[in-house]
Scaffold this active site. Sequence first.
Site, PDB file in Angstrom:
ATOM      1  N   LYS A  92       0.864  -1.188   0.000  1.00  0.00           N
ATOM      2  CA  LYS A  92       0.000   0.000   0.000  1.00  0.00           C
ATOM      3  C   LYS A  92       0.899   1.236   0.000  1.00  0.00           C
ATOM      4  O   LYS A  92       1.929   1.261   0.678  1.00  0.00           O
ATOM      5  CB  LYS A  92      -0.876  -0.044   1.257  1.00  0.00           C
ATOM      6  CG  LYS A  92      -1.953   1.027   1.341  1.00  0.00           C
ATOM      7  CD  LYS A  92      -2.832   0.789   2.574  1.00  0.00           C
ATOM      8  CE  LYS A  92      -3.979   1.776   2.683  1.00  0.00           C
ATOM      9  NZ  LYS A  92      -4.868   1.492   3.833  1.00  0.00           N
ATOM     10  N   SER A 167      -9.702   1.210   2.653  1.00  0.00           N
ATOM     11  CA  SER A 167      -8.892   2.052   1.793  1.00  0.00           C
ATOM     12  C   SER A 167      -7.773   1.308   1.080  1.00  0.00           C
ATOM     13  O   SER A 167      -7.199   1.824   0.128  1.00  0.00           O
ATOM     14  CB  SER A 167      -8.276   3.179   2.621  1.00  0.00           C
ATOM     15  OG  SER A 167      -7.408   2.646   3.615  1.00  0.00           O
ATOM     16  N   SER A 191      -9.826  -1.195   6.860  1.00  0.00           N
ATOM     17  CA  SER A 191      -9.236  -1.066   5.525  1.00  0.00           C
ATOM     18  C   SER A 191      -8.450  -2.263   5.010  1.00  0.00           C
ATOM     19  O   SER A 191      -8.023  -2.247   3.859  1.00  0.00           O
ATOM     20  CB  SER A 191      -8.340   0.161   5.467  1.00  0.00           C
ATOM     21  OG  SER A 191      -9.145   1.294   5.318  1.00  0.00           O
TER      22      SER A 191
HETATM   23  N1  GLN Z   1     -13.206   3.454   5.977  1.00  0.00           N
HETATM   24  C1  GLN Z   1     -12.667   3.901   7.232  1.00  0.00           C
HETATM   25  C2  GLN Z   1     -12.317   5.364   7.143  1.00  0.00           C
HETATM   26  O1  GLN Z   1     -12.555   5.936   6.122  1.00  0.00           O
HETATM   27  C3  GLN Z   1     -11.498   3.060   7.619  1.00  0.00           C
HETATM   28  C4  GLN Z   1     -10.270   3.398   6.863  1.00  0.00           C
HETATM   29  C5  GLN Z   1      -9.093   2.596   7.277  1.00  0.00           C
HETATM   30  O2  GLN Z   1      -9.187   1.566   7.933  1.00  0.00           O
HETATM   31  N2  GLN Z   1      -7.929   3.119   6.901  1.00  0.00           N
HETATM   32  O3  GLN Z   1     -11.829   5.943   8.060  1.00  0.00           O
END
Ligand code: GLN
Length: 501
Positions: A92, A167, A191
Amino acid sequence: MSKTLPPKPRRLKGGDGALSAAAIASGVRSGEASAEEIVRGRLDAIRKDDPTIKAFLAVFEDGALEAARAVDRKRREGGKLGRLAGVPVALKDNLLVTGTISTCGSRILENYRSPYDATVVGLLKSEDAVIIGKTNLDEFAMGSSTENSSFFPTQNPWAPGHVPGGSSGGSAAAVAAGFAPVSLGSDTGGSIRQPAALCGIVGLKPTYGLVSRYGLVAFASSLDQIGPFSRTVEDSALLLDVIAAKDPRDSTSKAAPRNGGYAEGIETGVKGLRIGLPRQYFEAQGSDPEVVSSVRESIRALEAAGAVVAEASLPHTDYAVSTYYLIAPAEASSNLARFDGVRYGLSEKNAPDLGALYEESRGVGFGAEVKRRIMLGTYALSAGYHDAYYEKANRVRTLIRRDFEEAFKSFDLLAAPTSPVPAFKMGERMKDPLSMYLADILTIPANLAGIPGISVPSGLTSKGLPVGLQLLAPAFAEKTLLRAAFALESMRPFPRLGSRD
Ligand code: GLN
């Protein structure tokens, strides 16, 4: 370990995108396979299919081949090869790799070159893994669909026009498409687990502190955790073995209780394991009945294999999303203050004064969702509101943590859907941030409590979209998670996409 090895006389070919990391590493170590051929195979697949999937922000063609050749040379010269010898790994793009660009999916870091390796990257390299590229993500990991990337959205390899989740959507799509057998992502509120579910692969969020966050660009420091994506449960165990280590450079990192590797005992089954089904997770707002029925079917398989299954309750579940959307933005607003146009990345140098330089650099560099989070977080932390919002959220966080402590008095594991819905269509949730936030209703509580969770494929919906089953365990009980996930994988062989060669 021998379970995933291909039948013996067969020579491992680089073009086989279905090979597991365990099979590649053992093939490269024994000389059955060449790391260069393996890496070439994946680079060819990326060249052919990534123009449509768009999982990668950067592919390290030359660097990866060079690293692979070095692994082959080391073997020829009789050197001892590491546990990930020749295994292509995608990262990532919020994980730093020395000398390469790390954008975090943001314009503000479009040209930011990493001065050092994240601890996890150093650990991968020391086991002879080959970093093949950096994957797409929602800007600064804020999102659930990878549509918040400042560069482009990523497609779900199972269903064109659908999101891969987020994400870490690029890392999930890369593994689902066979571009790499494994990848790393980060999980702050789901995520890793949610995109794993939406892309039909395995995704593991370790216990908070088990994996060092040094060199992971911080989003919400009390929630962030790095973890693996893979196509087999065993590969996630293998990766976790490599990256779980106490690190003096991350003061929140902890030594893992070492009682053998994470893959050890993975095949011992679920007989006698007490699995609780949190009632609230099966009744979540907007749940797709097909997701719930697939997960229930998988749970019946675990029960048939000897698990003792009963209903559980996590009474504060309803407050998790609001608690998270106070704590995560509050921490983000503070973490992202460092991107000011002076120290990192984009700088609007023509600004008339310092205040304008900050404003213009951040104004141009950050996208809408990041700005929304910074504003929410700054508000929640501001004088007069701090107690009413941030402190209150922290108190509710304790209640959520206690729900789990209570449940784990009666159960070894909890099982539920990972995401209430399968992959949704691109654009569908972008206009309504709240509907996007609700996508994480079943994953956020584990981050608030700091406990580990894994998503494993459960089946496909009638439209052919993957469904993920989530298992949650007490802190540092990753071995139990992996054991149950492995049992499920053996009983309900996961549907896989073709190797895309
Ligand atoms: N979807 C969640 C957010 O937007 C989690 C994102 C994540 O785990 N990085 O904060």
